[in-house]
Design a protein around this motif. Sequence first.
Motif, short mmCIF file in Angstrom:
data_model
loop_
_atom_site.label_atom_id
_atom_site.label_comp_id
_atom_site.label_asym_id
_atom_site.label_seq_id
_atom_site.Cartn_x
_atom_site.Cartn_y
_atom_site.Cartn_z
N SER A 150 3.59 -1.64 4.10
CA SER A 150 3.40 -0.20 3.94
C SER A 150 4.31 0.52 4.91
O SER A 150 4.67 -0.03 5.96
CB SER A 150 1.93 0.18 4.23
OG SER A 150 1.68 1.54 3.95
N VAL A 154 0.85 -1.19 0.00
CA VAL A 154 0.00 0.00 0.00
C VAL A 154 0.88 1.24 0.00
O VAL A 154 1.76 1.39 0.85
CB VAL A 154 -0.95 0.01 1.21
CG1 VAL A 154 -1.84 1.25 1.18
CG2 VAL A 154 -1.80 -1.25 1.24
N ILE A 158 -2.10 8.36 0.34
CA ILE A 158 -2.67 7.04 0.60
C ILE A 158 -3.86 6.78 -0.34
O ILE A 158 -4.61 7.70 -0.66
CB ILE A 158 -3.12 6.87 2.07
CG1 ILE A 158 -4.24 7.86 2.42
CG2 ILE A 158 -1.95 7.00 3.01
CD1 ILE A 158 -4.90 7.58 3.75
N ASN A 218 4.38 5.23 -3.30
CA ASN A 218 3.41 4.77 -4.30
C ASN A 218 4.05 4.07 -5.50
O ASN A 218 3.63 2.97 -5.86
CB ASN A 218 2.53 5.94 -4.75
CG ASN A 218 1.37 6.17 -3.81
OD1 ASN A 218 0.55 5.28 -3.58
ND2 ASN A 218 1.29 7.36 -3.25
N GLY A 242 6.58 -2.82 7.95
CA GLY A 242 6.65 -1.37 7.83
C GLY A 242 7.84 -0.82 8.58
O GLY A 242 8.68 -1.56 9.09
N ALA A 282 5.43 0.62 -4.25
CA ALA A 282 4.38 -0.34 -3.93
C ALA A 282 3.73 -0.87 -5.21
O ALA A 282 3.44 -2.06 -5.33
CB ALA A 282 3.33 0.31 -3.03
#
Length: 251
Positions: A51, A23, A31, A193, A75, A196
């Motif tokens: 994430s 994510v 997000i 982003n 994370g 991911a």
Amino acid sequence: MNKVRSSAGEAVADLPDGASLAVGGFGLSGIPAVLIDALYEQGATGLEVVSNNCGVDGRGLGVLLAAGRIARVTGSYVGENKEFARQYLGGELEVELTPQGTLAERLRAGGAGIPAFYTPAGVGTQVARGGLPWRYAPDGTVAIASPAKETREFAGRPHVLEHGITTDFALVRAWRGDRHGNLVFRRAAANFNPLAAMAGRITVAEVEQLVEPGELHPDEVHLPGIYVQRVVELTPAEAADKQIEKRTLHA
């Protein structure tokens, strides 16, 4: 080549229980909030999330966390989310903490087909030696600890072996995107982003502005559509709904 889905709900409808999920976002910046909310409505549980952090209480991944839908988090940051800390310390949630730059490179490596790499980050710490608590027992003892990692010297300097990350799905947010899945990220949303998105086998992108193929100049594209399988166009209200963890004012 048209990867656009009619709704966020349709885009995540086949995400199963127990899926691994990368994510994007950093804090609440960038997000994929609409996709996360759609996943909450969809009902998948037992998720293994990768994430930077896990949102905040009541927002972002914090929504899934509070509902007990997340079983494991990889994370680099626990702060800003009291429920995250409570579940981790209470033995309800497995958490693999990793240095932030290492997490970014593990995602990038996975997306690039690189199975593992050596990094100096973490040498001489529990990151390399092992023993970091991944899961606590209800009595506060460590139920599962991180294993020791292979180390090797390069040019006389020790390095730690880290493995690339790939996930079943990825959820990301972009500023602009076309129907082929080419994406442009804006300002701070260009954080985790792109990384991911690379790591997911099925990547779903929510975009603030949907354009037709050819409208994005090739030099503008931050992530080519080969990494993206599904695109969801946000409404103006959804695109404008951007929150921050803390507002700081200068007198």
